[in-house]
Design an enzyme around this catalytic site. Structure first.
Site, short mmCIF file in Angstrom:
data_model
loop_
_atom_site.label_atom_id
_atom_site.label_comp_id
_atom_site.label_asym_id
_atom_site.label_seq_id
_atom_site.Cartn_x
_atom_site.Cartn_y
_atom_site.Cartn_z
N CYS A 93 0.84 -1.20 0.00
CA CYS A 93 0.00 0.00 0.00
C CYS A 93 0.88 1.25 0.00
O CYS A 93 1.93 1.29 0.63
CB CYS A 93 -0.97 -0.01 1.18
SG CYS A 93 -0.36 0.71 2.69
N GLU A 94 0.42 2.21 -0.77
CA GLU A 94 1.24 3.42 -0.92
C GLU A 94 1.16 4.33 0.31
O GLU A 94 1.95 5.25 0.45
CB GLU A 94 0.83 4.19 -2.18
CG GLU A 94 -0.54 4.80 -2.14
CD GLU A 94 -0.88 5.49 -3.46
OE1 GLU A 94 -0.28 5.15 -4.48
OE2 GLU A 94 -1.76 6.37 -3.44
N HIS A 95 0.23 4.07 1.21
CA HIS A 95 0.12 4.92 2.39
C HIS A 95 1.05 4.49 3.52
O HIS A 95 1.51 5.32 4.29
CB HIS A 95 -1.33 4.93 2.90
CG HIS A 95 -2.29 5.44 1.86
ND1 HIS A 95 -3.50 4.83 1.60
CD2 HIS A 95 -2.19 6.49 1.02
CE1 HIS A 95 -4.10 5.50 0.63
NE2 HIS A 95 -3.33 6.50 0.25
N HIS A 96 1.29 3.18 3.65
CA HIS A 96 2.13 2.67 4.74
C HIS A 96 3.28 1.79 4.25
O HIS A 96 4.07 1.33 5.05
CB HIS A 96 1.28 1.86 5.73
CG HIS A 96 0.12 2.61 6.30
ND1 HIS A 96 -1.12 2.61 5.70
CD2 HIS A 96 0.02 3.40 7.38
CE1 HIS A 96 -1.95 3.36 6.41
NE2 HIS A 96 -1.29 3.86 7.43
N GLN A 134 -5.71 -0.52 -3.50
CA GLN A 134 -6.42 -1.63 -4.15
C GLN A 134 -7.37 -1.15 -5.25
O GLN A 134 -7.53 -1.79 -6.28
CB GLN A 134 -7.18 -2.42 -3.08
CG GLN A 134 -7.75 -3.73 -3.62
CD GLN A 134 -8.45 -4.54 -2.54
OE1 GLN A 134 -8.01 -4.56 -1.39
NE2 GLN A 134 -9.54 -5.20 -2.89
N HIS A 162 -5.09 -6.05 4.06
CA HIS A 162 -4.07 -5.00 4.11
C HIS A 162 -3.37 -5.04 5.47
O HIS A 162 -4.03 -4.86 6.49
CB HIS A 162 -4.72 -3.64 3.90
CG HIS A 162 -5.31 -3.47 2.53
ND1 HIS A 162 -4.95 -2.45 1.69
CD2 HIS A 162 -6.21 -4.21 1.84
CE1 HIS A 162 -5.61 -2.57 0.55
NE2 HIS A 162 -6.39 -3.63 0.62
N CYS A 164 -1.63 -2.93 6.78
CA CYS A 164 -1.74 -1.66 7.52
C CYS A 164 -3.01 -1.63 8.36
O CYS A 164 -3.14 -0.82 9.28
CB CYS A 164 -1.66 -0.47 6.57
SG CYS A 164 -2.95 -0.40 5.33
ZN LIG Z 1 -1.97 1.32 4.13
#
Ligand SMILES: [Zn+2]
Length: 202
Positions: A93-96, A134, A162, A164
């Protein structure tokens, strides 16, 4: 035990060395997490992590559309759904930058030609091996097949968990997220959509 193994697997011959600034960044992260990057067990970790990330993000080095170039026109009049399901994949995931682990079902309704079935999985991996969300992964896989095969319809359903969410934050193991993208016939015609979803097991 070290005498039993060959050359360090983390220093494969012929591979470019990991730049110092990348290793420094990982050392800083280890320090930030609360450990000492200079202790023995962590000495080679920056190199390993860097190489692992090159592998997780291999998709940046390729254009997934390349897998759809070779088509087969002799389909004997076959004009029904072609479906590949339960394709396992891993992304981040690009956030975490945490793992996304799941499976995909990819279907299309051919227009005069088909591709080798494994190519659908290659398209998925080409986009999955990047930093993703996703929703975009689902849309990119569908769009790539739509543009390159020009089929009557495309349906992509992705189900994933996920890290995260399962390993940090709200910590809810077992929770899964489902995303779907329907195009062409599968978008416009309810019966076709219901049929393909049923074939996919939804
Ligand atoms: Zn994430």
């Amino acid at each position: 035990m070290s005498s039993l193994v060959g050359p360090d697997e983390d220093e494969p011959t012929g591979k470019p060395p990991v730049p110092e600034d990348v290793q420094d960044a990982i050392r800083a992260l280890i320090r930030w997490a609360g450990d000492d990057p200079e202790r023995e067990g962590l000495l080679d970790t920056p190199k390993r992590v860097a190489r692992a990330w090159r592998e997780y993000c291999q998709g940046y080095a390729e254009d997934p559309a390349i897998h759809l170039e070779r088509i087969f026109e002799e389909v004997g009049g076959y004009d029904e759904v072609v479906l590949l399901k339960d394709i396992p994949f891993q992304s981040h995931c690009e956030h975490h930058m945490a793992p996304i682990i799941g499976k995909a079902a990819i279907a299309y309704l051919p227009r005069n030609h088909v591709v080798g079935i494994s190519k659908l999985a290659r398209v998925l991996h080409g986009y999955a091996r990047r930093l993703q969300i996703q929703e975009r992964l689902t849309a990119e896989v569908a769009q790539c097949i739509w543009e390159n095969l020009k089929p009557h319809g495309v349906a992509v359903v992705i189900e994933a968990s996920h890290a995260c969410m399962t390993a940090r934050g709200v910590r809810t193991p077992g929770v899964g997220m489902i995303t779907s993208r329907m195009m062409g016939t599968f978008l416009d015609d309810t019966r076709s959509r219901t049929e393909v979803l049923k074939l996919m097991g939804y």
